[in-house]
Scaffold this motif. Sequence first.
Motif, mmCIF file in Angstrom:
data_model
loop_
_atom_site.group_PDB
_atom_site.id
_atom_site.type_symbol
_atom_site.label_atom_id
_atom_site.label_comp_id
_atom_site.label_asym_id
_atom_site.label_seq_id
_atom_site.Cartn_x
_atom_site.Cartn_y
_atom_site.Cartn_z
ATOM 1 N N PRO A 164 3.140 13.604 -7.084
ATOM 2 C CA PRO A 164 4.015 14.409 -6.218
ATOM 3 C C PRO A 164 4.812 13.530 -5.259
ATOM 4 C CG PRO A 164 1.785 15.305 -6.238
ATOM 5 C CD PRO A 164 1.740 14.007 -7.008
ATOM 6 N N CYS A 222 4.307 4.766 -3.744
ATOM 7 C CA CYS A 222 4.722 6.176 -3.704
ATOM 8 C C CYS A 222 5.978 6.356 -2.858
ATOM 9 C CB CYS A 222 3.615 7.041 -3.112
ATOM 10 S SG CYS A 222 2.168 7.098 -4.169
ATOM 11 N N HIS A 223 5.999 5.736 -1.666
ATOM 12 C CA HIS A 223 7.111 5.993 -0.736
ATOM 13 C C HIS A 223 8.363 5.192 -1.077
ATOM 14 C CE1 HIS A 223 5.107 8.649 2.175
ATOM 15 N NE2 HIS A 223 4.011 8.032 1.780
ATOM 16 N N HIS A 231 -2.853 12.910 4.235
ATOM 17 C CA HIS A 231 -2.071 14.099 4.599
ATOM 18 C C HIS A 231 -1.752 14.837 3.312
ATOM 19 C CE1 HIS A 231 0.860 16.418 6.996
ATOM 20 N NE2 HIS A 231 1.550 16.442 5.875
ATOM 21 N N GLY A 232 -2.204 16.093 3.177
ATOM 22 C CA GLY A 232 -1.963 16.843 1.951
ATOM 23 C C GLY A 232 -2.493 16.075 0.751
ATOM 24 N N VAL A 233 -1.626 15.838 -0.240
ATOM 25 C CA VAL A 233 -2.104 15.133 -1.437
ATOM 26 C C VAL A 233 -2.231 13.626 -1.230
ATOM 27 C CG1 VAL A 233 -1.295 16.834 -3.120
ATOM 28 C CG2 VAL A 233 0.226 14.978 -2.410
ATOM 29 N N MET A 234 -1.713 13.117 -0.108
ATOM 30 C CA MET A 234 -1.865 11.670 0.157
ATOM 31 C C MET A 234 -3.256 11.423 0.719
ATOM 32 S SD MET A 234 0.186 9.298 2.853
ATOM 33 C CE MET A 234 -0.765 8.053 3.698
ATOM 34 N N TYR A 235 -3.992 10.518 0.053
ATOM 35 C CA TYR A 235 -5.355 10.286 0.508
ATOM 36 C C TYR A 235 -5.398 9.238 1.617
ATOM 37 C CZ TYR A 235 -4.253 7.471 -3.581
ATOM 38 O OH TYR A 235 -3.601 6.704 -4.494
ATOM 39 N N TYR A 250 0.621 9.980 15.490
ATOM 40 C CA TYR A 250 0.599 10.917 14.364
ATOM 41 C C TYR A 250 0.641 10.130 13.044
ATOM 42 C CZ TYR A 250 1.941 14.342 10.895
ATOM 43 O OH TYR A 250 1.962 15.113 9.761
ATOM 44 N N PHE A 310 0.791 -1.236 0.000
ATOM 45 C CA PHE A 310 0.000 0.000 0.000
ATOM 46 C C PHE A 310 0.825 1.290 0.000
ATOM 47 C CE2 PHE A 310 -2.974 -3.133 1.787
ATOM 48 C CZ PHE A 310 -3.994 -2.984 0.857
ATOM 49 N N CYS A 311 2.027 1.269 0.505
ATOM 50 C CA CYS A 311 2.766 2.521 0.666
ATOM 51 C C CYS A 311 3.907 2.645 -0.344
ATOM 52 C CB CYS A 311 3.324 2.644 2.075
ATOM 53 S SG CYS A 311 2.169 2.093 3.362
ATOM 54 N N TYR A 329 -5.970 5.942 3.781
ATOM 55 C CA TYR A 329 -5.857 4.495 3.531
ATOM 56 C C TYR A 329 -6.746 3.697 4.479
ATOM 57 C CZ TYR A 329 -2.808 4.878 -0.285
ATOM 58 O OH TYR A 329 -2.353 5.156 -1.540
ATOM 59 N N ARG A 353 11.917 15.016 11.545
ATOM 60 C CA ARG A 353 10.571 15.354 12.015
ATOM 61 C C ARG A 353 9.673 14.104 12.086
ATOM 62 N NH1 ARG A 353 5.979 16.583 9.253
ATOM 63 N NH2 ARG A 353 6.939 16.582 7.202
HETATM 64 C C1 HEC Z 1 -0.407 7.581 -3.862
HETATM 65 C C2 HEC Z 1 0.846 7.860 -3.237
HETATM 66 C C3 HEC Z 1 0.993 7.563 -1.753
HETATM 67 C C4 HEC Z 1 0.727 6.379 -1.109
HETATM 68 C C5 HEC Z 1 0.283 5.082 -1.725
HETATM 69 C C6 HEC Z 1 1.028 6.612 0.275
HETATM 70 N N1 HEC Z 1 1.465 7.881 0.475
HETATM 71 FE FE1 HEC Z 1 2.136 8.686 2.184
HETATM 72 N N2 HEC Z 1 2.434 10.448 1.261
HETATM 73 C C7 HEC Z 1 2.290 10.679 -0.086
HETATM 74 C C8 HEC Z 1 2.609 12.061 -0.390
HETATM 75 C C9 HEC Z 1 2.610 12.707 -1.762
HETATM 76 C C10 HEC Z 1 2.933 12.678 0.845
HETATM 77 C C11 HEC Z 1 3.268 14.134 1.077
HETATM 78 C C12 HEC Z 1 1.923 14.834 1.238
HETATM 79 C C13 HEC Z 1 1.988 16.312 1.382
HETATM 80 O O1 HEC Z 1 2.847 16.802 2.161
HETATM 81 O O2 HEC Z 1 1.158 16.988 0.727
HETATM 82 C C14 HEC Z 1 2.838 11.626 1.852
HETATM 83 C C15 HEC Z 1 3.127 11.810 3.180
HETATM 84 C C16 HEC Z 1 3.253 10.785 4.106
HETATM 85 C C17 HEC Z 1 3.800 10.944 5.437
HETATM 86 C C18 HEC Z 1 4.400 12.221 6.028
HETATM 87 C C19 HEC Z 1 3.376 13.122 6.644
HETATM 88 C C20 HEC Z 1 4.029 14.431 7.077
HETATM 89 O O3 HEC Z 1 3.769 14.861 8.210
HETATM 90 O O4 HEC Z 1 4.770 15.015 6.274
HETATM 91 C C21 HEC Z 1 3.749 9.708 6.026
HETATM 92 C C22 HEC Z 1 4.203 9.342 7.436
HETATM 93 C C23 HEC Z 1 3.159 8.811 5.076
HETATM 94 N N3 HEC Z 1 2.869 9.488 3.916
HETATM 95 C C24 HEC Z 1 2.936 7.472 5.295
HETATM 96 C C25 HEC Z 1 2.327 6.608 4.377
HETATM 97 C C26 HEC Z 1 2.008 5.231 4.661
HETATM 98 C C27 HEC Z 1 2.354 4.520 5.959
HETATM 99 C C28 HEC Z 1 1.408 4.743 3.546
HETATM 100 C C29 HEC Z 1 0.846 3.369 3.334
HETATM 101 C C30 HEC Z 1 -0.231 2.979 4.224
HETATM 102 C C31 HEC Z 1 1.368 5.794 2.559
HETATM 103 N N4 HEC Z 1 1.914 6.911 3.100
HETATM 104 C C32 HEC Z 1 0.855 5.657 1.274
HETATM 105 C C33 HEC Z 1 1.895 9.768 -1.026
HETATM 106 C C34 HEC Z 1 1.473 8.480 -0.759
#
Ligand code: HEC
Length: 179
Positions: free
Chosen positions: A105, A88-89, A131-135, A122, A84-85, A137, A114
């Motif tokens: 992005p 992107c990550h 968070h932001g553009v991340m929708y 958190y 799932f993560c 889950y 941080r």
């Molecule tokens: C579709 C792409 C995508 C997926 C899949 C995704 N993320 Fe993200 N995530 C992002 C983006 C882009 C950001 C930065 C968002 C912003 O700052 O606008 C982000 C930010 C974050 C942050 C940082 C928040 C902060 O305070 O800056 C964390 C922690 C995180 N994601 C965890 C996860 C985890 C855990 C998963 C899986 C369950 C996940 N993400 C799945 C795109 C994704």
Amino acid sequence: MRAALILAGLALAAPLLAGCGKANMASQAKAKQWDENQFFADHSSMRQPVPGTVARDAPDAPAPQPAVITAALLERGRTQFNIFCSPCHGQSGDGRGMIVQRGFPAPPPLWLPRLEQARASYLYDVITNGHGVMYSYADRVKSADRWAVIAYVRALQQSQDAHPADLPEADRRLLEAAK
Ligand code: HEC
């Protein structure tokens, strides 16, 4: 001639079409929601869901944060993170997953100080609400699995400044041998 044939065809079909007219279906026997209904023991037309029914879009009950981190929890976290993560990550958490390479992005690396210092609650909130553009889950990663993912994110964070001395003896020897 052609027009006459079509007309004849329509004339033949008309009674058939009328046969499935709405009138009959509208007047069939049925129960309306507030009607009394002798068929059921509680005489109500409206039925209760069968015990144990789970609505398709019902959020699962929040699971408590696990008190101990086990290998099984980390393993589960790794699987869920990679599904799932990582798109992107990235599998290492560097923020350069395949979707990002295709233009989404870029997220920050998960080992930003941080985020290393951020409380688990958190990170749980980020997965649950986005968070932001991340929708969010929340509908894909179950509550208990979110804690597993967070435990694995902690491991990814630590892996960034791991030292050979942190490795178990056997792994350290393997590393030495590979040099
Ligand atoms: C579709 C792409 C995508 C997926 C899949 C995704 N993320 Fe993200 N995530 C992002 C983006 C882009 C950001 C930065 C968002 C912003 O700052 O606008 C982000 C930010 C974050 C942050 C940082 C928040 C902060 O305070 O800056 C964390 C922690 C995180 N994601 C965890 C996860 C985890 C855990 C998963 C899986 C369950 C996940 N993400 C799945 C795109 C994704």
